[in-house]
Write an enzyme that holds these catalytic residues in place. Structure first.
Site, PDB file in Angstrom:
ATOM      1  N   LYS A 182       0.805  -1.247   0.161  1.00 52.20           N
ATOM      2  CA  LYS A 182      -0.153  -0.074  -0.105  1.00 52.20           C
ATOM      3  C   LYS A 182       0.856   1.430  -0.120  1.00 52.20           C
ATOM      4  O   LYS A 182       1.735   1.497   1.084  1.00 52.20           O
ATOM      5  CB  LYS A 182      -0.876  -0.035   1.283  1.00 52.20           C
ATOM      6  N   GLU A 256      10.330   0.640  10.098  1.00 50.37           N
ATOM      7  CA  GLU A 256      11.466   1.661   9.978  1.00 50.37           C
ATOM      8  C   GLU A 256      10.575   3.051  10.253  1.00 50.37           C
ATOM      9  O   GLU A 256       9.918   3.238   9.539  1.00 50.37           O
ATOM     10  CB  GLU A 256      11.781   1.552   8.565  1.00 50.37           C
ATOM     11  N   CYS A 290      13.298  10.375   7.239  1.00 48.42           N
ATOM     12  CA  CYS A 290      13.345  10.033   8.823  1.00 48.42           C
ATOM     13  C   CYS A 290      14.605  10.116   9.401  1.00 48.42           C
ATOM     14  O   CYS A 290      14.806  10.178  10.517  1.00 48.42           O
ATOM     15  CB  CYS A 290      12.832   8.548   8.742  1.00 48.42           C
ATOM     16  N   GLU A 387       9.629  14.661  15.833  1.00 45.05           N
ATOM     17  CA  GLU A 387      10.347  14.837  14.683  1.00 45.05           C
ATOM     18  C   GLU A 387       9.472  15.647  13.929  1.00 45.05           C
ATOM     19  O   GLU A 387       8.191  15.516  14.091  1.00 45.05           O
ATOM     20  CB  GLU A 387      10.216  13.398  14.386  1.00 45.05           C
TER      21      GLU A 387
END
Lengths: 476, 279
Positions: A182, A256, A290, A387
């Site tokens: 997806k 991850e 990331c 983040e």
């Protein structure tokens, strides 16, 4: 700043269809309940295509197709033949690289020079690398006859749409699994073009299935009982939810997730190189990375010099049309992401950090955020802990190497870190102590199919890339 | 002449290299071979948290020790265990099991300086860069030991976790605590730094949920959990800080078979370091 004439890459190279179905069992099909959503160009807010939204029944169909292909075709197929299909796909990606790069920039907002020179070449390289493993698995160090897991459910993010697809699909197929993938709802187009490439390669039906949709589609896929493996790249929050969802099942999980990397600059680092590394670390791909170096830790004695040079360099960055070959920073991927970046930046200012951006003209339409740094940031500030996933750098200082290690590791994340110093023994000393899966010394944001990538702590588990990347898709 | 009155042993917890009673003051009775009974400490949630503190404190020194040094210490454990064969047999282990447990320490001892070579290495990246991947310990590991075989099972879950530099908090099987405490005595005399292995006896329901939810535990090995619902519940708790999870051993697992490397690798992180090449 030099004036540059516009140098746009032509978008005529790519043929975007008005609407796309789901790619299930080798063909494009309409979803059972007929839902759809739009994918837009974040640089202009123009609608690019209407995309099918997969519901539970569609996900079920895709998982069944993958199971059938696993049992009848792909599982029994000799590794050397699986290898040849993967080599074919790698070649087709190279041959259609311009098309893929333009489509990626249109759908994602990233500068064409990145999609053209970084993303797509790495995608092809990734398929080439894992193609070669398909008939060499007994030599990978996981025993004499390692077995695939079965059907892999793979959910990927919007920041490197095609590259994340490659990181997921290439090792899975090489190891003998079939997949249902997806893509992110804001960036489905290159995955759908990849589906066409699978058709062009005559990849057996059902080996790769692409279901488009948002969070609900992803949840249905991850929770489907017919899935043997779940691989997810995305936020730590969703990663934890997935870890809870697969608890007590047989599903093997690799994650991850997020990061808040420290990029550590010592007083003996060559300032110009370090500044290039800092810029690459946080402004590459609009900071939608990331492993971005979102916390600059600079040694106090050189902080002023580094910051002055950094600001001078930032003033040269060209923000604008992603398809312009001179663009350094493209569009923020979505309105939602832009809102998040704005919110955290406002928090940063409200908590007392000093905000700075170069004078920078932003287009009227689309989602844009000027490259931004915050100085006077402390470890308690939210912008030093959370983040942001945007072009926003938090600057902190340190005095001793021990303090740098302490601050760098003071985060629940542990994906990456950067070190800038001329002293070799110090690099190795620090590299030993940084709790991060990738340490870039005197460089940053380098990726390679042979090089394992993945995090410590709440940045997830498992590795993608290299021999280690196979482990995620083998029953070991 | 009257028969000599035996000196009986008190079975306690093993935390930070010391043998404390449970802070709760609780204990439970188990048969200790023959007619004797022993009072075994019933560890509390607080004991579990104290054990995590001890395990965390030991990480820096143990993970930072040379692989050669860790290998020597694990081999020393085998030496100490060899000298106590009879003690474990008296506690109910078969001679084959004790031998296998001793041999397993020797096997794992040899891995300390080989796993990084087998599991890491140079990566041929397409560019002028030095690129090296090496495994590192994940940190503090909570372990639920299997009930049987008591000694071999215990050794088979502890040795692979610590040989690479992790420290452990072990919840011993409630049905087989004596082998665990006796093993703690072996470890305490093997030059193993205090806190590298911590052993809790008592009910799993008192300690394991605390360990699974503990935010300073990096991984959990559910090998000894036999209740599938409990295993799922613990895995859910472990997701809160994304602990690495080793799921329960399948029913009928053969503890005498070659264990392979998975028990070591699942508790490792891979760190990859890049550096440009140039003049």
């Amino acid at each position: 700043m030099f004036e540059y004439a516009p140098a746009p890459e032509s978008r005529s190279v790519v043929d975007i269809k008005p609407s796309y179905g789901l790619f299930v069992d080798g063909t494009f099909v309409d979803p059972v309940d007929g839902g759809s959503f739009k994918s837009i160009n974040p640089a202009s807010e123009e609608v690019l295509a209407e995309i099918a939204e997969a519901g539970n029944e569609d996900v079920d169909r895709a998982v069944r197709a993958a199971r059938k292909a696993y049992e009848k075709v792909w599982g029994p197929m000799p590794g050397r033949d699986r290898a040849k299909y993967l080599f074919r796909i790698a070649r087709l990606i190279q041959e259609r690289s311009r098309e893929l790069a333009v489509l990626e920039s249109l759908d994602n907002g990233k500068p064409i020079k990145e999609s053209r020179d970084v993303d797509v070449p790495l995608v092809a390289a990734h398929f080439f690398y894992y193609a070669g493993w398909a008939d060499k698995l007994p030599y990978a160090g996981f025993g004499p006859d390692p077995k695939p897991l079965g059907v892999a459910a793979q959910v990927i993010p919007w920041n490197f749409p095609l590259l994340m697809l490659a990181w997921k699909i290439a090792p899975a197929l090489a190891a003998g699994n079939t997949v249902v993938l997806k893509p992110a709802e804001t960036t489905p187009l290159t995955a759908l073009l990849f589906a066409e490439i699978c058709q062009q390669a005559d990849l057996p039906a059902g080996v790769v299935n692409i279901v488009t949709g948002a969070g609900d589609t992803g949840r249905a896929l991850v929770e489907h009982p017919g899935v043997d493996k779940v691989a997810f790249t995305g936020s730590t929050e969703v990663g934890k939810a997935i870890a809870r969802a697969v608890a007590g099942t047989r599903k093997k999980l690799t994650l991850e997730l997020g990061g808040k990397a420290a990029n550590i600059v010592f007083d003996d680092a060559p300032v110009d190189q370090a500044v290039e590394g800092i810029v690459n670390g946080i402004f590459f791909n609009q900071g939608h990375v990331c492993c971005a170096g979102s916390r600059l830790l600079v040694q106090e004695s050189v902080a002023d010099r580094v910051l002055e040079s950094l600001k001078r360099r930032m003033a040269q960055l060209r923000v604008g049309d992603p398809l312009d070959k001179n663009t350094d920073i493209g569009a923020i991927n979505s309105a939602a992401q832009l809102a998040k970046i704005r919110e955290l930046s406002e928090v940063g200012a409200a908590e007392g950090a000093e905000r700075w951006s170069p004078a920078c003209e932003l287009p009227d339409r689309g989602f844009w955020f000027a490259p931004t740094i915050f100085t006077g940031v402390t470890q308690a500030h939210r912008i030093a802990r959370e983040e942001i996933f945007g072009p926003v750098l938090s600057v902190l200082t340190f005095r001793t190497p021990a303090e740098a290690v302490e601050k760098a590791n003071n985060t629940p994340y542990g994906l990456s870190a950067g070190i800038w110093t001329d002293k070799g023994s110090r690099i190795l000393w620090l590299a030993d102590r940084l709790r991060a899966g990738v340490v870039w010394a005197n460089t940053f944001n380098k990726f390679d199919p042979t090089s394992p990538f993945g995090g410590y702590k709440e940045s997830g588990y498992g590795r993608e890339g290299g021999r280690h990347g196979l482990e995620a898709y083998l029953n070991v | 002449m009257s028969e000599r009155v035996a000196v009986r042993k008190t079975y306690k917890l093993f935390i930070g290299g010391k043998f404390p009673r449970s802070e709760s003051g609780r204990s439970y009775i188990v048969q200790s071979g023959g007619e004797e009974t022993a009072n075994v400490a019933l560890a509390s949630r607080k004991d579990a948290r104290d054990a995590v503190v001890a395990a965390r404190a030991a990480v820096k020194g143990w993970a930072g020790a040379t692989a050669y040094n860790r290998g020597q210490i694990l081999y020393r454990v085998a030496e100490m265990l060899e000298g106590r064969r009879d003690q474990f047999i008296a506690l109910g282990a078969s001679a084959d099991e004790v031998d296998a447990a001793i041999d397993r320490w020797v096997w794992y001892a040899g891995w300390s300086d080989k796993l990084p070579q087998v599991y890491g290495g140079a990566n041929p990246v397409a560019g002028p860069y030095f690129n090296l991947s090496a495994p590192e310990p994940t940190g503090v590991v909570a372990v639920v030991a299997p009930e049987a075989p008591a000694l071999l099972g215990l050794v088979s879950v502890i040795a692979p976790a610590i040989v690479t530099g992790n420290t452990v908090v072990v919840a011993a099987s409630p049905a087989a605590p004596l082998a665990a405490v006796a093993l703690a005595e072996v470890l305490a005399t093997s030059d193993l730094p205090g806190g590298v292995v911590n052993i809790l006896t008592g009910r799993l329901s008192d300690t394991v949920p605390t360990l699974a939810a503990h935010m300073d535990v990096n991984a959990i090995d559910l090998t000894g959990v036999t209740d599938a619902d409990l295993a799922a519940e613990l895995e859910v708790k472990a997701a809160e800080n994304l602990k690495r999870v080793l799921r329960p051993a399948p029913v009928g697992h053969d503890w005498f078979a070659d264990p392979g490397v998975t028990r070591m690798t699942v508790l490792l992180e891979t760190k990859t370091v890049w550096h440009p090449k140039g003049v």
